[in-house]
Enzyme design. Structure first.
Site: not given
Ligand code: SAM
Length: 242
Positions: A138, A143, A229
């Protein structure tokens, strides 16, 4: 959404025709209260009994015995001992599908690329009977803290949680299975955040970078599940075709 932006309306109409109206009328609708029994800590039968004892009418999903639709409010469920002890996790039915598709097994080396707040990470560990070797990345600090909290509460402390941009993972790593639950515009959520065209373009850039990385890290013959989503094809089918 109070007002659907013109560009989103246009994309929905182009991509879904007469179905677009149905999608648009769904924004702002109330989502049923749903949860998953956390089988790392208890059985679905125990959750069923405890919900009944606490006065919640609940129905199990026929396609996933650990999933329940509950009559009541999320606020009321958050006050229960079941929730506080991590025996249940509030999660929409649709978000339970990607881990089911990935079908994690004990001993498999699995990467959850974008993991917070961790609903799918803990579901994957539970589906493997607690035996998968999961690395959860993450990027966002706040988060990430939430992810760590949820992993601890759900009894998933053995997950290797990394506070890191997943595109920076070493190219020498290999995983049997990868979940890329990509950051997206949220256009498929019932209560999406305000969506702008710039936000959509930014999400698409991140999705492409993460997908490219995922394909590098996947073992030969491995499985990659990509989910969002969003209902927009440029974040889904068209992203995978690139
Ligand atoms: N899979 C999670 C769940 O079911 O609880 C929800 C994930 S949410 C759709 C996407 C997440 O990706 C966010 O928390 C965001 O901060 C993170 N994120 C965005 N770009 C990222 C990156 N380059 N590397 C790691 N995490 C990233």
């Amino acid at each position: 959404m109070s007002e659907i932006p013109a560009f989103l309306s246009k994309y929905l109409e182009e991509q879904y025709g007469c179905e677009a109206e149905r999608i648009k009328s769904g924004y702002g609708k109330k989502r049923p209260v749903t949860l998953r029994a956390n089988t790392l800590k208890c059985t679905a039968e125990e959750v069923e009994r405890e919900l009944a004892r606490a006065g919640f009418a609940a129905e199990r999903a026929p396609w996933y015995p650990d999933a329940f639709a509950v009559e009541g409010t999320e606020q009321a469920l958050l006050k229960t001992e079941l929730y506080r002890s991590g025996k249940i996790y509030l999660q929409s039915f649709s978000s339970m599908l990607p881990p089911l598709l990935l079908a994690p097994r004990a001993g498999e080396n699995i990467l959850d690329m974008t993991a917070a707040p961790g609903g799918k990470t803990t579901q994957m560990l539970a589906l493997s009977g607690g035996g998968a070797l999961i690395t959860a990345c993450e990027k966002d600090g706040i988060r990430f803290d939430r992810l760590k909290f949820n992993l601890a509460r759900q009894g998933a402390g053995r997950v290797n949680a990394m506070h890191l941009d997943a595109t920076r993972l070493s190219d020498f790593l290999r995983f049997d299975k990868i979940l890329l639950d990509a950051p997206c515009s949220g256009s498929g959520s019932l209560a999406p955040k305000p969506i702008t065209e710039a936000l959509l373009r930014g999400c698409m850039r991140t999705q492409e970078a993460l997908l490219t990385k995922a394909l590098k890290l996947l073992s030969k013959g491995g499985t990659l599940v990509y989910s969002t989503c969003s209902v927009l094809k440029q974040e889904n089918e068209e992203m995978l075709r690139k």
